[in-house]
Structures are given as C-alpha cells and as structure tokens.
Design a protein around this motif. Sequence first.
Motif, PDB file in Angstrom:
ATOM      1  N   LEU A 108      41.209  46.148  45.351  1.00  0.00           N
ATOM      2  CA  LEU A 108      42.026  45.266  43.987  1.00  0.00           C
ATOM      3  C   LEU A 108      43.304  45.268  45.192  1.00  0.00           C
ATOM      4  O   LEU A 108      44.267  44.479  44.654  1.00  0.00           O
ATOM      5  CB  LEU A 108      42.128  45.468  43.132  1.00  0.00           C
ATOM      6  N   HIS A 110      45.510  48.330  47.965  1.00  0.00           N
ATOM      7  CA  HIS A 110      45.672  49.260  49.321  1.00  0.00           C
ATOM      8  C   HIS A 110      46.703  49.701  50.017  1.00  0.00           C
ATOM      9  O   HIS A 110      47.487  48.716  49.695  1.00  0.00           O
ATOM     10  CB  HIS A 110      44.885  48.170  50.548  1.00  0.00           C
ATOM     11  N   GLU A 112      49.137  51.824  52.594  1.00  0.00           N
ATOM     12  CA  GLU A 112      49.239  52.058  54.112  1.00  0.00           C
ATOM     13  C   GLU A 112      50.420  53.477  53.888  1.00  0.00           C
ATOM     14  O   GLU A 112      51.332  52.353  53.576  1.00  0.00           O
ATOM     15  CB  GLU A 112      48.584  51.066  54.980  1.00  0.00           C
ATOM     16  N   VAL A 156      54.417  51.811  44.905  1.00  0.00           N
ATOM     17  CA  VAL A 156      55.320  53.020  45.244  1.00  0.00           C
ATOM     18  C   VAL A 156      56.086  53.604  44.427  1.00  0.00           C
ATOM     19  O   VAL A 156      57.061  52.922  43.685  1.00  0.00           O
ATOM     20  CB  VAL A 156      55.398  53.646  46.413  1.00  0.00           C
ATOM     21  N   ARG A 157      55.654  54.743  43.154  1.00  0.00           N
ATOM     22  CA  ARG A 157      56.471  54.685  42.520  1.00  0.00           C
ATOM     23  C   ARG A 157      57.850  55.929  42.342  1.00  0.00           C
ATOM     24  O   ARG A 157      58.657  55.607  42.449  1.00  0.00           O
ATOM     25  CB  ARG A 157      55.325  55.230  40.439  1.00  0.00           C
TER      26      ARG A 157
ATOM     27  N   ILE B 152      59.084  45.128  40.504  1.00  0.00           N
ATOM     28  CA  ILE B 152      59.510  46.518  40.468  1.00  0.00           C
ATOM     29  C   ILE B 152      60.794  46.829  41.844  1.00  0.00           C
ATOM     30  O   ILE B 152      61.028  45.798  41.705  1.00  0.00           O
ATOM     31  CB  ILE B 152      58.145  47.582  41.187  1.00  0.00           C
ATOM     32  N   GLY B 155      60.239  52.062  42.481  1.00  0.00           N
ATOM     33  CA  GLY B 155      59.231  52.405  41.583  1.00  0.00           C
ATOM     34  C   GLY B 155      59.732  52.252  39.880  1.00  0.00           C
ATOM     35  O   GLY B 155      58.248  52.599  39.549  1.00  0.00           O
ATOM     36  N   GLY B 157      59.373  49.173  37.188  1.00  0.00           N
ATOM     37  CA  GLY B 157      59.103  47.702  36.122  1.00  0.00           C
ATOM     38  C   GLY B 157      57.590  47.313  37.257  1.00  0.00           C
ATOM     39  O   GLY B 157      56.404  47.861  37.235  1.00  0.00           O
ATOM     40  N   ARG B 159      54.362  45.048  37.212  1.00  0.00           N
ATOM     41  CA  ARG B 159      53.619  44.451  38.068  1.00  0.00           C
ATOM     42  C   ARG B 159      53.120  43.121  38.201  1.00  0.00           C
ATOM     43  O   ARG B 159      52.558  42.529  39.145  1.00  0.00           O
ATOM     44  CB  ARG B 159      52.457  45.228  37.513  1.00  0.00           C
ATOM     45  N   GLU B 163      57.159  43.354  44.663  1.00  0.00           N
ATOM     46  CA  GLU B 163      58.580  44.273  44.609  1.00  0.00           C
ATOM     47  C   GLU B 163      59.405  43.281  45.274  1.00  0.00           C
ATOM     48  O   GLU B 163      59.227  43.101  45.915  1.00  0.00           O
ATOM     49  CB  GLU B 163      57.992  45.623  45.058  1.00  0.00           C
ATOM     50  N   MET B 229      44.586  39.896  37.463  1.00  0.00           N
ATOM     51  CA  MET B 229      45.090  40.541  36.342  1.00  0.00           C
ATOM     52  C   MET B 229      46.286  39.565  35.553  1.00  0.00           C
ATOM     53  O   MET B 229      46.472  39.053  35.481  1.00  0.00           O
ATOM     54  CB  MET B 229      46.228  41.111  37.136  1.00  0.00           C
ATOM     55  N   SER B 232      49.410  40.378  30.513  1.00  0.00           N
ATOM     56  CA  SER B 232      49.520  41.664  30.398  1.00  0.00           C
ATOM     57  C   SER B 232      49.237  42.920  31.242  1.00  0.00           C
ATOM     58  O   SER B 232      49.126  43.924  30.323  1.00  0.00           O
ATOM     59  CB  SER B 232      48.736  42.238  28.955  1.00  0.00           C
ATOM     60  N   GLU B 233      48.764  42.428  32.141  1.00  0.00           N
ATOM     61  CA  GLU B 233      48.776  43.493  32.997  1.00  0.00           C
ATOM     62  C   GLU B 233      47.108  44.268  32.804  1.00  0.00           C
ATOM     63  O   GLU B 233      46.867  45.136  33.287  1.00  0.00           O
ATOM     64  CB  GLU B 233      49.636  44.784  33.188  1.00  0.00           C
ATOM     65  N   ARG B 234      46.065  43.900  32.337  1.00  0.00           N
ATOM     66  CA  ARG B 234      45.358  44.615  32.277  1.00  0.00           C
ATOM     67  C   ARG B 234      44.398  43.155  33.094  1.00  0.00           C
ATOM     68  O   ARG B 234      43.847  42.564  33.239  1.00  0.00           O
ATOM     69  CB  ARG B 234      44.701  43.407  30.715  1.00  0.00           C
ATOM     70  N   ILE B 235      43.505  44.162  33.659  1.00  0.00           N
ATOM     71  CA  ILE B 235      42.038  43.773  34.704  1.00  0.00           C
ATOM     72  C   ILE B 235      41.466  43.270  35.055  1.00  0.00           C
ATOM     73  O   ILE B 235      40.276  44.276  33.955  1.00  0.00           O
ATOM     74  CB  ILE B 235      42.429  45.052  35.990  1.00  0.00           C
ATOM     75  N   GLY B 288      53.886  51.069  52.770  1.00  0.00           N
ATOM     76  CA  GLY B 288      53.955  50.259  51.979  1.00  0.00           C
ATOM     77  C   GLY B 288      52.376  49.106  51.329  1.00  0.00           C
ATOM     78  O   GLY B 288      51.288  50.517  51.897  1.00  0.00           O
ATOM     79  N   SER B 289      52.177  49.122  50.333  1.00  0.00           N
ATOM     80  CA  SER B 289      50.930  48.910  49.898  1.00  0.00           C
ATOM     81  C   SER B 289      50.499  47.277  49.144  1.00  0.00           C
ATOM     82  O   SER B 289      51.636  46.305  50.051  1.00  0.00           O
ATOM     83  CB  SER B 289      50.623  49.067  48.882  1.00  0.00           C
ATOM     84  N   HIS B 290      49.583  46.629  49.706  1.00  0.00           N
ATOM     85  CA  HIS B 290      49.608  45.055  49.221  1.00  0.00           C
ATOM     86  C   HIS B 290      48.375  44.620  48.797  1.00  0.00           C
ATOM     87  O   HIS B 290      47.290  45.607  49.261  1.00  0.00           O
ATOM     88  CB  HIS B 290      49.187  44.432  50.778  1.00  0.00           C
ATOM     89  N   GLU B 291      48.941  43.472  48.600  1.00  0.00           N
ATOM     90  CA  GLU B 291      47.951  43.534  47.126  1.00  0.00           C
ATOM     91  C   GLU B 291      46.629  42.235  48.693  1.00  0.00           C
ATOM     92  O   GLU B 291      46.077  41.908  49.169  1.00  0.00           O
ATOM     93  CB  GLU B 291      47.546  42.622  46.296  1.00  0.00           C
TER      94      GLU B 291
END
Lengths: 272, 293
Positions: A108, A110, A112, A156-157, B152, B155, B157, B159, B163, B229, B232-235, B288-291
């Motif tokens: 869901l 990832h 990095e 990232v929070r 967001i 950090g 905010g 989802r 971002e 998602m 309501s941000e429920r998965i 970084g993060s990515h969906e």
Amino acid sequence: MKTTDALPLVLWLTASTASAQVSTDRLVNAAREPQQWLMYSGAYDGSRFSPLDQINRTNVQQLALQWVFQTGVRGSHETTPLVIDGMLYMTTPQNHAYAIDVRTGRPLWHYERNLPKEMSLCCGPQNRGLAALGDRLFLGTLDAHMVALDAKTGRVRWDVAAADADKGYSFTGAPLVVKDKVVIGVAGGEYGIRGFIDAYDAESGKRAWRFYTIPGEGERGVETWKGDSWKRGGAPTWVTGAFDPELNTIYWHRQPRTTDVRRQPAWRQPLF
Amino acid sequence: MRMRRSWMRATLAAGFIGGLTLHLAGQAPQPATTTKTRNPFAGDSKAVTDGAVLFRQECMFCHGVAARGGMRGPDLTTGSWNHGGADSDLFETISHGIPGTAMPANKLTEDEIWQVVTYLRTLQQPPTAATGDRSRGETLFFASGRCSSCHIVNGRGGRLGPELSTVGSARSRAYLIESIRDAGRQLTPNRAFGDTIALKYDTVTAVTSDGRTIVGVPMNEDTFTVQLMDTSERIYSFEKSSLTSLKHEDRSLMPSYDASRLNNNDLDDVVAFLQSLRAVSAAPKKDGSHENH
C-alpha cells in the motif's frame, strides 16, 4: 471458498471496521490479541512467543502458498514484521519500509531513504523492524536518525538526527514504544561510539532522555577508563528491550565494551 | 510579462558577451573535467540552443514544454530546486536521476547534460514578490480553510491528497491558483499530449454485496483485488469478485474553492504560503515515500 478460508475472512472484516490505532492499552495487553504482532518481540515481556495454534503439527503439511511479496532489495532481511489490523509493516536493508495488505500481499505504500554513500556498518545495512503507536510507525535509520511515519500512507511525520553517523553511530534495531515514548538502542560498537539508549516523544520527535552505557566525566566508574577512552568505549544497545508496565521498568541489553577496531583496548569498566 | 522578456533578453545578451569574451581570450569552452562542479558552457548561446533541443527530446514529456511542469515533473523555472540548485547538483540530478521518484537517470554525454543545464538557466524566473500574507495563509491552510484535512505540510495534515511540503518549488503560482479555484480541471499541466497519455485522477467507487458504497482513492489494484482509502481515511481491501460494482472515474475528490468559498484575498494568502514551501537547502532531499499504483 473452503471453510478454512472463511474464518480469517470474518476476522479480517471485523478488523477492517476496528480502528487501526495502536493504543498504549493494546500494547500493554498484546497477549489478548494473538492474531496481531504489535511490536518487535510480540509483547512487552519480550518472549517472542505466539500462542496461535490453528496451524499445528497435524496440519502443517497442508500449508499452501497464498502470495509472494518481493521487496526488490538485495541482502538478508533481518526484519520482524508487525501485523496490525490486516496490515503488515516491515523494513528491509537500506531502510526501506513497506505496508502490505495481509490478504493479498499488495503493497500500500513504500518508504525510501537517501542514505549517505559511506556509513560505518559492521554487519550490513540491516534493520530489525518498526515500532507502532497510534497511527504512527517508528524507524531507526542507518544514518542515526529517528523517523516517524504515518501508518496509512508512509509519509514522514517527523525526522530527527539522533547522533553523528560520521562518528560511527547508527540504528539497526527495532525501537520499543513505552507509554508515549519511543525507545531505541544504538549500534556502532566496532567504531568507537559511546553507547546509549534514547527515548523520543512519539508525538513531536523531541528527545526525552538519553542514558549512556559508558560513564562520562565525573560519573561513577569513569575512573576505570584510561584517559578519555570512555568516549570511544562502545557498549552498543541495539537489541530491542522489554518493558514491565507494573514495575514501570525497561529492561535493556548492553553489549560488552567492544574493541574499537582502530585502537588498542584499554582496561575499563562499563556502567552496568 | 514585459519585465520577464526584457530580463531574458538581458540574460541572453550577457550570455553573448560572456561567450564572446571567452572566445577573445582564446579559450573555447571545454568539455567538463571529471570534477563536474561548474558548467563549462555557461553563457554559451549555442549550448542554450542545443540544450533546448535536447530538453524537447528528453525532458519535455515529464517537465512540460517550457519546463513549466508537466506530466510528473516539477516546474523547473521557479528558481527553487528540491535537490540542490548548484551546477553540480543539476548535473547529478540529470545524470543519476532521483531514487524513489519518477526522475530517471539519463544516458546523455557530459556535454549534453551541461547544455541542458545551460538552457535551464535561461528559463529561471526572477523571484516573484508574494502578493499575499504568508503567515495568514498558513493559518488558513491549517484551520478555517481545512486544506490540512487532506494535505500534509511538514508532517501535519491528512492523507487523501498529495503532500505539499515542497510544492512551492514544484509548481508555478498559476498552477496553484488553478488547483484551488478549479480543482478537477487537470491533474498535471501537460495536456499537450492528449488524453490517452496525460495523467488522470482516479476516484474509485465500490459497492459491496451487502449494499455499502465506498468512495475513495485506490492504493493498489491488481486483476483480482483492489485496496482503497475512503474519504474518512479508512483502508479497505476487497476481492473484486465480492463486489457488486467497481467504477473508476477521472475526477478529483478535491472540491473547487470558488470566490464564495475562498475570497480573492484569502486565496492570495494561501498561495503565498504554498509558494513559500520550498526545499530547505541545496542538500539533496533526504527521503521520500510513495503510494503504489
């Protein structure tokens, strides 16, 4: 669908309407939710034991592959995944993190990290896992940062520098959430660090305290260290500890003073 | 606009003069040495043209026709760079890409990379003075504007939406305004390639066998399952065979904020705040993060 599939489906459906929040209460009572794995060692007693018994010696030969998730990351994976409310959270070498749907094996998100090209790692760019509290996951990184990730999106929070990676410090172990703090031990004993255990506020990322495992100037026991060798005495703490909520006490392992591979050993006494 | 054109003319003129000076000194611009720290073609007008051609061939697909941002790539004219803005940083970014993002490594020669850099330098906008009140915009973003319920920043905010922590470096002011006033108009400012290729929104509506309707963004999907998602941000994770229906639509879940929802003054303030959200320093972005889509 076979009847054996129905039970996990029911459990999952129930789980999907339950909150994905990991409360302090749930962590303390982790033993009541044997179908989850809420922390690195399973529960605060650090036993790493699962009481689940649906799969046992009489039916284990019937296990059939359901899905494969390939991380694409090379190297041995020393992580212990967390399983919380239908999601699996894991880390890989090089500080990747994934959230995987337990039913299907689909990722869901990832996470990095751009790591520095040179790091002092004795034994590989490993990571042993995440810790969870509320809707956040916590990761200790190879470049000695503590990171809080949003459990639903991997965003990232907060990200704080805990120690100087150039001086041999790194995080390889899984943190331990204790009440509203995230506790982590450090690696780098082979590189002349001064070992410590840190606690960070889970909400803000601010460091709440640091406990050094080697005495410093003016502290009891420092006289047993020759000169200023206490600054590089090692004593890393990367094995995830245990917590007794009734005694309000954390139990943590400290490696013995380790020889800085660059220097001659000196006679010395670590703190505890 | 007039100001911009004359600024560009001045830059090109400076480039000509610079190039001329170099020639007079008997030193033609040399290909980069192995240190790759400074652009050896800086000010060379031919390099600008060569770089423009290369940009059109290699970069325009993602970064847009005038590098104003496109399919996936950010606006490269803002003067603010998410991964460092020094010559060596741009060289590194073009050459090796950005791991964890859609920016790939590029098989260009050293000379070609420097030509692209030279071209990009001619596109830099002078820093635009903000017309709004940045800190008031920040308050609006996190409070009454409710932008942070879905977005967001640093950090904090929600989802559902992307971002926005460095959106000031990635998107132009005009695009930010359009994204607020007419949220669903286009996902990325590059419709030049037509609807078959342009990136689309993806809002999914699933109806379960027990009659529940779930509307949300897909987090992953394969032939047999879909993970969503909801608002309501429920998965949720569904086997498609268990659903009555599953519909994908090219529409945004973000509401449009017309003047009655957000007056022009407030809009200016929010946009000023968004424009201030840039990468902190020349240091490469940490992580970084990515969906997964």
